[in-house]
Design a protein around this motif. Structure first.
Motif, PDB file in Angstrom:
ATOM      1  N   LYS A   1      15.052   7.403   4.595  1.00 53.28           N
ATOM      2  CA  LYS A   1      13.903   6.928   5.356  1.00 53.28           C
ATOM      3  C   LYS A   1      13.412   5.588   4.817  1.00 53.28           C
ATOM      4  O   LYS A   1      13.063   4.681   5.591  1.00 53.28           O
ATOM      5  CB  LYS A   1      12.776   7.959   5.315  1.00 53.28           C
ATOM      6  CG  LYS A   1      11.631   7.657   6.281  1.00 53.28           C
ATOM      7  CD  LYS A   1      10.612   8.767   6.297  1.00 53.28           C
ATOM      8  CE  LYS A   1       9.506   8.513   7.306  1.00 53.28           C
ATOM      9  NZ  LYS A   1       9.730   9.143   8.608  1.00 53.28           N
TER      10      LYS A   1
ATOM     11  N   ASP B   1      16.039   2.925   5.874  1.00 56.77           N
ATOM     12  CA  ASP B   1      16.000   2.677   7.322  1.00 56.77           C
ATOM     13  C   ASP B   1      14.732   1.910   7.710  1.00 56.77           C
ATOM     14  O   ASP B   1      14.780   1.023   8.579  1.00 56.77           O
ATOM     15  CB  ASP B   1      16.046   4.006   8.086  1.00 56.77           C
ATOM     16  CG  ASP B   1      17.413   4.670   8.031  1.00 56.77           C
ATOM     17  OD1 ASP B   1      18.378   4.021   7.575  1.00 56.77           O
ATOM     18  OD2 ASP B   1      17.515   5.854   8.427  1.00 56.77           O
ATOM     19  N   THR B   2      13.612   2.254   7.080  1.00 55.09           N
ATOM     20  CA  THR B   2      12.356   1.570   7.386  1.00 55.09           C
ATOM     21  C   THR B   2      12.421   0.112   6.967  1.00 55.09           C
ATOM     22  O   THR B   2      12.003  -0.795   7.709  1.00 55.09           O
ATOM     23  CB  THR B   2      11.182   2.281   6.686  1.00 55.09           C
ATOM     24  OG1 THR B   2      11.129   3.647   7.114  1.00 55.09           O
ATOM     25  CG2 THR B   2       9.861   1.594   6.997  1.00 55.09           C
TER      26      THR B   2
ATOM     27  N   THR C   1      14.516  -1.825   9.427  1.00 55.04           N
ATOM     28  CA  THR C   1      13.815  -2.077  10.687  1.00 55.04           C
ATOM     29  C   THR C   1      12.824  -3.223  10.544  1.00 55.04           C
ATOM     30  O   THR C   1      12.782  -4.151  11.366  1.00 55.04           O
ATOM     31  CB  THR C   1      13.079  -0.808  11.154  1.00 55.04           C
ATOM     32  OG1 THR C   1      14.024   0.237  11.366  1.00 55.04           O
ATOM     33  CG2 THR C   1      12.310  -1.077  12.445  1.00 55.04           C
TER      34      THR C   1
ATOM     35  N   LEU D   1       7.543   4.423  12.790  1.00 55.89           N
ATOM     36  CA  LEU D   1       7.000   3.073  12.714  1.00 55.89           C
ATOM     37  C   LEU D   1       6.357   2.702  14.045  1.00 55.89           C
ATOM     38  O   LEU D   1       6.761   3.181  15.106  1.00 55.89           O
ATOM     39  CB  LEU D   1       8.103   2.065  12.397  1.00 55.89           C
ATOM     40  CG  LEU D   1       8.511   1.906  10.938  1.00 55.89           C
ATOM     41  CD1 LEU D   1       9.805   1.095  10.855  1.00 55.89           C
ATOM     42  CD2 LEU D   1       7.413   1.221  10.122  1.00 55.89           C
TER      43      LEU D   1
ATOM     44  N   ASN E   1       2.840  -1.537  10.096  1.00 58.68           N
ATOM     45  CA  ASN E   1       4.130  -1.286   9.467  1.00 58.68           C
ATOM     46  C   ASN E   1       4.203  -1.788   8.036  1.00 58.68           C
ATOM     47  O   ASN E   1       4.930  -1.233   7.215  1.00 58.68           O
ATOM     48  CB  ASN E   1       5.251  -1.855  10.324  1.00 58.68           C
ATOM     49  CG  ASN E   1       5.426  -1.072  11.616  1.00 58.68           C
ATOM     50  OD1 ASN E   1       4.823  -0.010  11.785  1.00 58.68           O
ATOM     51  ND2 ASN E   1       6.236  -1.579  12.536  1.00 58.68           N
TER      52      ASN E   1
ATOM     53  N   TYR F   1       2.465   1.005   6.323  1.00 52.91           N
ATOM     54  CA  TYR F   1       3.391   2.142   6.433  1.00 52.91           C
ATOM     55  C   TYR F   1       4.425   2.076   5.312  1.00 52.91           C
ATOM     56  O   TYR F   1       4.672   3.069   4.605  1.00 52.91           O
ATOM     57  CB  TYR F   1       4.063   2.094   7.797  1.00 52.91           C
ATOM     58  CG  TYR F   1       4.989   3.246   8.119  1.00 52.91           C
ATOM     59  CD1 TYR F   1       4.617   4.208   9.061  1.00 52.91           C
ATOM     60  CD2 TYR F   1       6.248   3.355   7.545  1.00 52.91           C
ATOM     61  CE1 TYR F   1       5.462   5.258   9.403  1.00 52.91           C
ATOM     62  CE2 TYR F   1       7.107   4.405   7.869  1.00 52.91           C
ATOM     63  CZ  TYR F   1       6.707   5.352   8.793  1.00 52.91           C
ATOM     64  OH  TYR F   1       7.561   6.388   9.115  1.00 52.91           O
ATOM     65  N   PHE F   2       5.051   0.920   5.147  1.00 49.63           N
ATOM     66  CA  PHE F   2       6.120   0.823   4.145  1.00 49.63           C
ATOM     67  C   PHE F   2       5.580   0.956   2.728  1.00 49.63           C
ATOM     68  O   PHE F   2       6.181   1.631   1.883  1.00 49.63           O
ATOM     69  CB  PHE F   2       6.898  -0.486   4.306  1.00 49.63           C
ATOM     70  CG  PHE F   2       8.142  -0.517   3.454  1.00 49.63           C
ATOM     71  CD1 PHE F   2       9.178   0.371   3.697  1.00 49.63           C
ATOM     72  CD2 PHE F   2       8.274  -1.415   2.405  1.00 49.63           C
ATOM     73  CE1 PHE F   2      10.325   0.364   2.909  1.00 49.63           C
ATOM     74  CE2 PHE F   2       9.410  -1.430   1.613  1.00 49.63           C
ATOM     75  CZ  PHE F   2      10.448  -0.541   1.865  1.00 49.63           C
TER      76      PHE F   2
END
Length: 368
Positions: free
Chosen positions: A21, A24-25, A28, A341, A351, A354-355
């Protein structure tokens, strides 16, 4: 060796799933053709785009650098730093040594003044880069650059004619802008100041040690005793400061819970700060439905204006669980794990937070 809590593991999520995760985040945010916020310029620069405002900000640039050093991407870090030094750094005038807080994607300045949260993140990211990769040739002599930034932050009035420091030297609080006599509670990063107290110019280390102590005390003043909410802007006594809008608990405010969580994960010098997060999590758990948030006064009064960044509220409330002890703490972690996201024009701020929250809750936001 320092250990960092991993609340996703505590939920029963495998390390393999967590690592996937995170990777992948990151891909992105930095490389997805449709959803990225990182863009490269020429052979050696790059910028983080605030997609909601179509500019690059010291907030986002320094956030991107912190993400890059945590993910061991020196290439991205150096591109962001070179853009910042080339287009944002002020070489003259009363802001010499500071960074213009907003520029267009081609590097033209939208404003001359700085935003102090950018400077503190720049300095911290640069110190970590120095430890992780070593200092190189200017401007990639990271630790030297970090110390210069911090020197200006607290001595600007001594170094530059007409200059104002970013910290008030009587109460050790970070200011909203250098000329202001009020602050932004989400700018208060005592966990950063603990490290500045070890790595800044030797003569300034006691200042940073004191700043860490006073910022922790200040968060108790600024956060509401029932809801745990902090105002976006606040007086030095903690009372909300009206500046741009009537609303108090708004976009900047969300970061306070995240900051308290990271301070607990790194140093845990004031466990009572976790009670602020307990109250905040309880307010949202008991008075709202997940993701359906308004703008608020800090006493919890909901206003007609919807929250601009509801994903960020979920992420930062979850990150606060690193400090929290209440009954809702792991529920927020679970809800955040299941949150995708944000997509679309307003994705930048959500985001980024978020990260950071993903790194914090997985034990991957670490001190170098």
């Amino acid at each position: 060796m320092r250990t960092y809590p991993n609340l996703f593991l505590e939920l029963g999520i495998s390390q393999e799933e967590i690592d996937k995760k995170i990777n992948d985040t990151f891909k992105t945010i930095f490389f997805d053709p449709e959803e990225r916020i990182y863009f490269e310029m020429g052979d050696d620069m790059g910028y983080m785009l605030d997609t909601g405002n179509d500019d690059a900000r010291t907030e986002g640039m320094s956030y991107g650098m912190m993400m890059a050093v945590q993910m061991d991407r020196k290439d991205i870090f150096d591109r962001l730093w070179l853009f910042s030094k080339t287009y944002m750094y002020q070489n003259s005038g009363k802001y010499k040594g500071y960074f213009a807080w907003s520029v267009t994607p081609d590097g033209s300045k939208n404003a001359e003044g700085p935003a102090p949260d950018g400077e503190e993140y720049f300095a911290m990211a640069l110190f970590f880069a120095s430890e992780r990769w070593g200092d190189g040739e200017q401007p990639f002599n990271y630790s030297v650059q970090a110390r210069e930034i911090l020197r200006h932050c607290i001595h600007q009035n001594e170094l530059v004619e007409g200059g104002e420091p970013m910290w008030d030297n009587t109460n050790y609080y970070i200011k909203f802008v250098p000329e202001a006599d009020f602050t932004d509670p989400s700018y208060h990063l005592p966990h950063f100041y603990e490290i500045f107290a070890q790595r800044a110019d030797p003569q300034d280390r006691e200042f940073w040690k004191k700043a860490a102590e006073e910022s922790r005390k200040y968060l108790h003043l600024a956060c509401h005793p029932i809801t745990g909410m902090a105002s976006e802007y606040a007086e030095y006594d903690g009372t909300p400061k009206r500046l741009f809008r009537e609303v108090q608990f708004y976009s900047d405010s969300y970061r306070v819970a995240m900051n308290i969580g990271l301070d607990a994960a790194w140093f845990n010098k004031d466990e009572s700060l976790g009670e602020i997060v307990d109250k905040l999590q309880a307010f949202f758990s008991e008075n709202t439905t997940l993701g359906n948030y308004s703008s608020y006064m800090i006493d919890g009064t909901a206003l007609d204006e919807p929250a601009l960044h509801s994903f960020a509220i979920i992420a930062t409330n979850a990150a606060g669980s690193l400090a929290a002890k209440g009954k809702y703490r792991m529920g927020w972690v679970k809800d955040f794990w299941e949150l995708p996201l944000r997509k679309g024009k307003r994705r930048y701020y959500d985001n980024c937070l978020y990260f950071f929250s993903l790194l914090m809750l997985s034990g991957r936001y670490i001190i170098y």
